[in-house]
Design an enzyme around this catalytic site. Structure first.
Site, mmCIF file in Angstrom:
data_model
loop_
_atom_site.group_PDB
_atom_site.id
_atom_site.type_symbol
_atom_site.label_atom_id
_atom_site.label_comp_id
_atom_site.label_asym_id
_atom_site.label_seq_id
_atom_site.Cartn_x
_atom_site.Cartn_y
_atom_site.Cartn_z
ATOM 1 N N ARG A 10 -21.424 -83.078 62.074
ATOM 2 C CA ARG A 10 -21.718 -82.336 63.290
ATOM 3 C C ARG A 10 -20.390 -82.128 64.021
ATOM 4 O O ARG A 10 -19.456 -82.894 63.876
ATOM 5 C CB ARG A 10 -22.697 -83.111 64.167
ATOM 6 C CG ARG A 10 -24.043 -83.368 63.480
ATOM 7 C CD ARG A 10 -24.964 -84.199 64.357
ATOM 8 N NE ARG A 10 -26.241 -84.392 63.695
ATOM 9 C CZ ARG A 10 -26.512 -85.390 62.845
ATOM 10 N NH1 ARG A 10 -25.573 -86.305 62.592
ATOM 11 N NH2 ARG A 10 -27.687 -85.503 62.273
ATOM 12 N N LYS A 44 -26.384 -88.346 66.417
ATOM 13 C CA LYS A 44 -27.641 -87.764 66.891
ATOM 14 C C LYS A 44 -28.852 -88.484 66.325
ATOM 15 O O LYS A 44 -29.843 -88.691 67.022
ATOM 16 C CB LYS A 44 -27.663 -86.274 66.506
ATOM 17 C CG LYS A 44 -28.930 -85.533 66.925
ATOM 18 C CD LYS A 44 -28.833 -84.084 66.489
ATOM 19 C CE LYS A 44 -30.099 -83.315 66.827
ATOM 20 N NZ LYS A 44 -30.021 -81.911 66.374
ATOM 21 N N HIS A 73 -21.816 -75.817 63.557
ATOM 22 C CA HIS A 73 -22.860 -76.300 62.651
ATOM 23 C C HIS A 73 -22.838 -75.574 61.317
ATOM 24 O O HIS A 73 -23.418 -76.049 60.332
ATOM 25 C CB HIS A 73 -24.234 -76.121 63.305
ATOM 26 C CG HIS A 73 -25.355 -76.733 62.532
ATOM 27 N ND1 HIS A 73 -25.546 -78.103 62.463
ATOM 28 C CD2 HIS A 73 -26.335 -76.183 61.770
ATOM 29 C CE1 HIS A 73 -26.602 -78.362 61.704
ATOM 30 N NE2 HIS A 73 -27.091 -77.222 61.280
ATOM 31 N N ARG A 130 -21.695 -77.815 58.423
ATOM 32 C CA ARG A 130 -22.705 -78.765 57.953
ATOM 33 C C ARG A 130 -23.789 -78.060 57.135
ATOM 34 O O ARG A 130 -24.127 -78.480 56.028
ATOM 35 C CB ARG A 130 -23.312 -79.465 59.162
ATOM 36 C CG ARG A 130 -24.373 -80.508 58.875
ATOM 37 C CD ARG A 130 -24.727 -81.206 60.184
ATOM 38 N NE ARG A 130 -25.931 -82.002 60.078
ATOM 39 C CZ ARG A 130 -25.985 -83.250 59.620
ATOM 40 N NH1 ARG A 130 -24.870 -83.819 59.175
ATOM 41 N NH2 ARG A 130 -27.108 -83.916 59.593
ATOM 42 N N HIS A 168 -29.866 -87.335 56.875
ATOM 43 C CA HIS A 168 -31.172 -87.023 57.437
ATOM 44 C C HIS A 168 -32.121 -88.186 57.220
ATOM 45 O O HIS A 168 -32.163 -88.768 56.131
ATOM 46 C CB HIS A 168 -31.773 -85.765 56.779
ATOM 47 C CG HIS A 168 -31.158 -84.498 57.244
ATOM 48 N ND1 HIS A 168 -31.133 -83.344 56.478
ATOM 49 C CD2 HIS A 168 -30.532 -84.167 58.409
ATOM 50 C CE1 HIS A 168 -30.529 -82.380 57.149
ATOM 51 N NE2 HIS A 168 -30.163 -82.857 58.320
ATOM 52 N N TYR A 170 -32.721 -76.600 54.127
ATOM 53 C CA TYR A 170 -31.441 -76.142 53.588
ATOM 54 C C TYR A 170 -31.560 -75.851 52.090
ATOM 55 O O TYR A 170 -30.960 -74.903 51.580
ATOM 56 C CB TYR A 170 -30.365 -77.214 53.792
ATOM 57 C CG TYR A 170 -30.018 -77.469 55.241
ATOM 58 C CD1 TYR A 170 -29.281 -76.547 55.975
ATOM 59 C CD2 TYR A 170 -30.408 -78.639 55.878
ATOM 60 C CE1 TYR A 170 -28.943 -76.784 57.298
ATOM 61 C CE2 TYR A 170 -30.078 -78.892 57.203
ATOM 62 C CZ TYR A 170 -29.348 -77.956 57.898
ATOM 63 O OH TYR A 170 -29.024 -78.197 59.208
#
Length: 335
Positions: free
Chosen positions: A158, A191, A283, A286, A309, A318
Site C-alpha cells: 500500500r 490496514k 494502489h 499493488r 489478504h 484481482y
C-alpha cells in the site's frame, strides 16, 4: 527524571477503568479516530442548528441527518458517519436506537438509491510498468522513483507502507532487509493488521536488469548513500536529498508522473496524457502485481500471501480481472 504515567500500575478499580478507556481509544487506527471525531462534530453542528440533541440523539434525528446529506455525500461517507455517531454514543454510555424497521428500511433505500461502486484505479500491468520505468532518467530522482515503483509493485505494498519503509531495523517501523536471495520487507501495523502482528514480504531478483526491484533498490541506496532512516525521501529541484520520508501522496504522484511520461513518449497529446495518468494511483502498484501475476497463472494462494489478504474473496477479484481472457467461453465458441 519524569515518569511515564502509562508505566505506573493502577492502584484502584477506578484507575483501571481510566486505563481501559485509554486502551479503548487506541483500538482504532489514528486516521480512523481522527475521521470519527470530525464526523461526530459535523453531526453535532447539524443538530445544534436544528435544536436537536446530538448526545444522546434520537434515531429519528440520526435518520434525518442521513437523509439531509444523502444527495451530497457518498454512501461510504454516510456509513462512516453513522458508525462514528454509534461509537460516540457507546463510549458515553448511551444506547442509540437505529434498530427500528423504519430506520433500517430508509437507510437501505438511501444506499440503494445513492450508492455506487467506488471508482477503481487501473492496475499497472507489467507491460505498462516496463514502458513507464524506461522513461525515468539516470538522475538521483529517477533512481529513487525506479526503486520506489519496483519495490511497491513487487512487494504489493500500500502507498502508506511504501512511504513508511526504513533502510534499517527500527522498533515500530517497517524496514527493508537485504539478503542473498533478494529483499525482505518487514511490515508492522497495516490496514489489515491492526493488532501489529507484523508480516514479512519477500522480493526476489527480477529476470530483467532494468526492472529488477532488488538491483534498483540497491542502486538507489548506494546513490543516496543511505544507511539508516527513511528509505524513500524527497529530492528538491537542485537534487538535494531530504531527511524525512516521502508522503503517501508523493507515492501516488510519482506513479502518475511516470505513467504520464510514458504516454507522452507514445505520442499522446498533453491532455490525453493527463487523462491516462489520472486513471492510475499508488494502489495501481499493488493491484498491478496481483493482476499481472494472475494473468501469468500464479497460484491464487501465493497472490493472497503476497497481498496479505485475510480472506481469499478479496484476492479473487484481482485473479478474475487478470484471467478474464483465460479459457474464455467466447474465445472458444468459434467466432
Amino acid at each position: 527524571m519524569s515518569t511515564d504515567v502509562s508505566l505506573v500500575p493502577p492502584t484502584s478499580l477506578e484507575a483501571f477503568a481510566d486505563r481501559a478507556r485509554e486502551y479503548a481509544g487506541q483500538a482504532r487506527a489514528k486516521n480512523t479516530r481522527r475521521a470519527y471525531a470530525s464526523d461526530a462534530r459535523a453531526f453535532a453542528t447539524w443538530c445544534e442548528a436544528r435544536g436537536e440533541s446530538a448526545l444522546p440523539a434520537s434515531g429519528a434525528a440520526v435518520l434525518a441527518y442521513l437523509i439531509d446529506h444523502a444527495a451530497t455525500l457518498k454512501v461510504t461517507t454516510l456509513q462512516r458517519r453513522l458508525a462514528a455517531i454509534r461509537e460516540q454514543h457507546a463510549a458515553a454510555g448511551f444506547v442509540l436506537d437505529t434498530a427500528s424497521a423504519a430506520f433500517r428500511d430508509a437507510w437501505r433505500g438511501i444506499k440503494r438509491t445513492h450508492g455506487q461502486p467506488a471508482e477503481k484505479k487501473r492496475p499497472l500491468m507489467t507491460v505498462d510498468l516496463r514502458r513507464a520505468i524506461a522513461t525515468l532518467p539516470d538522475t538521483l530522482a529517477g533512481t529513487r522513483d525506479r526503486a520506489l515503483i519496483l519495490i511497491g509493485f513487487a512487494a504489493a505494498l500500500r502507498r502508506s507502507e511504501l512511504a513508511g519503509l526504513e533502510v534499517s531495523r527500527r522498533d515500530g517501523a517497517a524496514w527493508i532487509e537485504e539478503r542473498p536471495d533478494g529483499l525482505v520487507i518487514h511490515l508492522g501495523r497495516s490496514k489489515t493488521d491492526q493488532q501489529s502482528e507484523g508480516a514479512e514480504v519477500g522480493v526476489p531478483y527480477g529476470s530483467k536488469m532494468e526492472t529488477c526491484p532488488v538491483r534498483s533498490y540497491r542502486a538507489w541506496i548506494n546513490a543516496a548513500q543511505l544507511r539508516e532512516g527513511p528509505a524513500f525521501r524527497p529530492i528538491d529541484r537542485h537534487g538535494r536529498l531530504g531527511v524525512e520520508a516521502v508522503t503517501d501522496r508523493t507515492v501516488a504522484r510519482i506513479v502518475q508522473r511516470t505513467i504520464e511520461a510514458a504516454a507522452l513518449v507514445d505520442g499522446h497529446s498533453p491532455e490525453e496524457t493527463r487523462r491516462i495518468a489520472s486513471a492510475f494511483a499508488g494502489h495501481s502498484l499493488r493491484s498491478g502485481l496481483a493482476t499481472s501475476a494472475a494473468a501469468n497463472d500464479a497460484p491464487g494462494h501465493a497472490i493472497q500471501r503476497q497481498l496479505r489478504h485475510k480472506r481469499f474473496d478479496t484476492t479473487s477479484g484481482y485473479i478474475r480481472s487478470g484471467q478474464i481472457f483465460k479459457q474464455n467461453p467466447a474465445g472458444m465458441a468459434g467466432l
